[in-house]
Enzyme design. Structure first.
Site: not given
Ligand code: AP5
Ligand code: MG
Ligand code: ZN
Length: 214
Positions: A127, A13, A88, A160, A171
């Site tokens: 990431r 996203k 969400r 992160r 998640r």
């Protein structure tokens, strides 16, 4: 143009959002980025959000709805906006619709990007994000030219806090349980496009431009 980007954690996203907002010149509104900014500034909102984010749980609806609708009252959203990671839950979507109706606006397109679980985990664990400008990389899929350093600003690349294996799995579960029902909600409204996010980012972006128009 008023847009929503939906999809599980790691679907891409944020990656697509950067390209969309550049091409269509609209603001990128990511509730996750707003919370992370508050965490780094040590605000009360940041402290509250961190309790949930570190566990991979959703921040309570009432808090998120207030943050998002406040942001949508800012002047730069008059020309359009891209919502990334909001709404969400169905409750957030209903609140957003009521807010937009009240302001004579509507969502033009919902883009749902989907990727299977194993690939999501690989993407999130690998990431890296620039601590200075926020640009996103991946250790193998999109490595920086110099390891640990941002190509754009030479800032330090960080992981992160919620990109650890245990949190990532939660998640994804939270997404399946609390966010997936939104797909039905927008399917019924008829303005949603379902996209396969497992393809290359440029090919995916070209498909998005096809939907949104040049
Ligand atoms: P948020 O910041 O929104 O995170 P998320 O939804 O978990 O999604 P991510 O940002 O992790 O993934 P992404 O889809 O943006 O992927 P990216 O482009 O970076 O939310 C964080 C937390 O905040 C939530 O858990 C919750 O606690 C709270 N929160 C936020 N909004 C909320 C709300 N509305 N309600 C309640 N709580 C809320 O890409 C991932 C990786 O893959 C990168 O390394 C990238 O380089 C790579 N990649 C991207 N595209 C491709 C591709 N096509 N091929 C190969 N690799 C790719
Ligand atoms: Mg993101
Ligand atoms: Zn940078």
């Amino acid at each position: 143009m008023n847009l929503i980007l939906l999809g599980p954690p790691g679907a891409g996203k944020g990656t697509q959002a950067s390209k969309i907002v550049e091409k269509y010149n609209i603001p990128h509104i990511s509730t996750g980025d707003i919370f992370r900014k508050n965490i780094s500034e040590g605000t009360r909102l940041g402290k509250k959000a961190k309790e949930y984010m570190d566990k991979g749980e959703l921040v309570p609806d009432s808090l998120v709805i207030e943050i998002a609708t406040d942001r949508l009252l800012e002047k730069d959203t008059e020309k359009g906006f891209l919502l990334d990671g909001f709404p969400r839950t169905v409750e957030q979507a209903v609140a957003l619709d009521a807010f937009l109706r009240e302001h004579g606006k509507a969502i033009d397109h919902v883009l749902d990007i989907d990727v299977d679980k194993d690939e999501l985990i690989t993407r999130l664990i690998g990431r890296r994000v620039c601590s200075s400008c926020g640009k996103t990389y991946h250790v193998t899929n999109m490595p920086p030219k110099v390891e640990g350093e941002c190509d754009a600003c030479q800032g330090e690349l960080m992981q992160r806090a919620d990109d650890t294996k245990g949190t990532v799995e939660n998640r994804i579960e939270v997404y399946n349980r609390q966010t997936k029902p939104l797909l039905d909600y927008y399917d019924k409204l008829g303005n949603i496009a379902h996209l396969d996010g497992a393809i290359g980012l440029e090919t995916l972006f070209a498909q998005i431009v096809d939907i949104l128009g040049e």
